[in-house]
Design a protein around this motif. Structure first.
Motif, PDB file in Angstrom:
ATOM      1  N   LEU A  92     -15.576 132.464  24.203  1.00 27.34           N
ATOM      2  CA  LEU A  92     -14.783 132.803  25.380  1.00 27.34           C
ATOM      3  C   LEU A  92     -15.422 132.177  26.610  1.00 27.34           C
ATOM      4  CD1 LEU A  92     -14.154 136.618  24.730  1.00 27.34           C
ATOM      5  CD2 LEU A  92     -12.759 134.669  24.003  1.00 27.34           C
ATOM      6  N   PHE A  93     -14.570 131.781  27.558  1.00 26.44           N
ATOM      7  CA  PHE A  93     -15.044 131.135  28.775  1.00 26.44           C
ATOM      8  C   PHE A  93     -14.330 131.706  29.994  1.00 26.44           C
ATOM      9  CE2 PHE A  93     -15.571 128.051  25.405  1.00 26.44           C
ATOM     10  CZ  PHE A  93     -16.776 127.426  25.684  1.00 26.44           C
ATOM     11  N   VAL A  94     -15.056 131.854  31.084  1.00 29.20           N
ATOM     12  CA  VAL A  94     -14.447 132.018  32.401  1.00 29.20           C
ATOM     13  C   VAL A  94     -14.310 130.620  32.976  1.00 29.20           C
ATOM     14  CG1 VAL A  94     -14.664 132.966  34.717  1.00 29.20           C
ATOM     15  CG2 VAL A  94     -15.491 134.284  32.759  1.00 29.20           C
ATOM     16  N   GLY A  95     -13.092 130.219  33.310  1.00 32.77           N
ATOM     17  CA  GLY A  95     -12.919 128.858  33.802  1.00 32.77           C
ATOM     18  C   GLY A  95     -11.492 128.548  34.194  1.00 32.77           C
ATOM     19  N   ASP A  96     -11.283 127.285  34.491  1.00 30.14           N
ATOM     20  CA  ASP A  96     -10.018 126.771  34.999  1.00 30.14           C
ATOM     21  C   ASP A  96      -9.216 126.190  33.839  1.00 30.14           C
ATOM     22  OD1 ASP A  96      -7.967 125.482  36.310  1.00 30.14           O
ATOM     23  OD2 ASP A  96      -9.253 124.384  37.693  1.00 30.14           O
ATOM     24  N   ILE A  97      -8.022 126.722  33.599  1.00 28.91           N
ATOM     25  CA  ILE A  97      -7.217 126.225  32.480  1.00 28.91           C
ATOM     26  C   ILE A  97      -6.681 124.819  32.730  1.00 28.91           C
ATOM     27  CG2 ILE A  97      -6.610 128.565  31.743  1.00 28.91           C
ATOM     28  CD1 ILE A  97      -3.821 128.119  32.909  1.00 28.91           C
ATOM     29  N   GLY A  98      -6.829 124.323  33.946  1.00 33.20           N
ATOM     30  CA  GLY A  98      -6.433 122.953  34.243  1.00 33.20           C
ATOM     31  C   GLY A  98      -7.508 121.937  33.917  1.00 33.20           C
ATOM     32  N   THR A  99      -8.729 122.404  33.623  1.00 33.28           N
ATOM     33  CA  THR A  99      -9.846 121.524  33.248  1.00 33.28           C
ATOM     34  C   THR A  99     -10.564 122.186  32.079  1.00 33.28           C
ATOM     35  OG1 THR A  99     -10.066 120.933  35.588  1.00 33.28           O
ATOM     36  CG2 THR A  99     -11.836 120.237  34.121  1.00 33.28           C
ATOM     37  N   LEU A 100     -10.090 121.964  30.891  1.00 38.90           N
ATOM     38  CA  LEU A 100     -10.582 122.686  29.725  1.00 38.90           C
ATOM     39  C   LEU A 100     -11.926 122.135  29.249  1.00 38.90           C
ATOM     40  CD1 LEU A 100      -7.198 122.994  27.787  1.00 38.90           C
ATOM     41  CD2 LEU A 100      -8.357 124.771  29.127  1.00 38.90           C
TER      42      LEU A 100
END
Length: 221
Positions: A92-100
């Motif tokens: 799992l990641f906290v992050g931006d779905i536009g920059t996978l």
């Protein structure tokens, strides 16, 4: 950042869905239940929230990966997977779905269950393109997105192409919402061959309103 911070508060303050929808279960079952080795099948969900879909897929023996902009959502998903899916595989990641944060052609399937619809038309095209990048050749796409004409459409503040901060209905308080026309689906997911489009409809008879959602099934070109 293709994520609205309003969702951090939504996940903190509201109980979210605990189980996946029937249409997503059908998608996974149809495409992967007959796989020779489920543990080798990798599935990514963008905007995974507290992880109801990941929980289901992990219990079915698949590797599951989730990314969301909300620290709260990822924390909830991590706790549930660790406590209810012993020895689950994935990340799992906290992050931006536009920059996978994944390599090209890594996943057997990519899933969007109402996350991309919270982004502008232009950003949505970029997100779907990123989803295609990380999908294997002939990898599968599942996307569930709010349809044009759904309750809340053309209410509140107009903030972009077919997009509103709505002031009524179930999407009230959910920030930026883009409503998708049928004729725009092919443009949005142009890196995928569309195999099926369903229109799901839920009637609220007391107020004579309808929530409409597209379910888009595709395959990477």
């Amino acid at each position: 950042m293709t994520w609205d911070p309003v969702w951090e508060e939504v996940f903190r303050q509201q109980a979210w869905g605990k189980y996946p929808g029937e249409d997503l279960i059908r998608f996974v079952a149809r495409n992967f239940y007959k796989s020779e080795s489920r543990k080798d099948i990798k599935i990514l969900e963008v905007g995974c929230g507290p992880g109801a879909n990941l929980w289901y897929m992990a219990n079915e023996g698949f590797q599951v990966y989730g990314i969301d902009g909300s620290h709260t959502a990822i924390e909830q998903a991590q706790i549930r997977l660790d406590s209810e899916c012993p020895n689950w595989k994935g990340q799992l990641f906290v992050g931006d779905i536009g920059t996978l944060p994944f390599p090209d052609e890594y996943f057997d399937a990519v899933i969007d269950n109402g996350a991309v619809t919270c982004n502008s038309h232009e950003n949505s095209i970029l997100i779907y393109s990123e989803m295609a990048r990380v999908a294997k050749k002939q990898g599968k796409l599942y996307s569930r997105t709010i349809a044009k004409g759904s309750w809340g459409d053309e209410t509140g503040e107009h903030v972009g192409y077919d997009a509103y901060i709505v002031d009524e209905g179930p999407l009230l308080g959910k920030g930026y919402i883009r409503f998708t026309k049928y004729e725009d689906i092919e443009k949005l997911v142009s890196d995928f061959t569309i195999q099926e489009v369903q229109l799901l409809s839920r009637e609220y008879m007391d107020v004579k309103k309808t929530v409409k959602e597209w379910v888009i099934i595709g395959e990477k070109k």
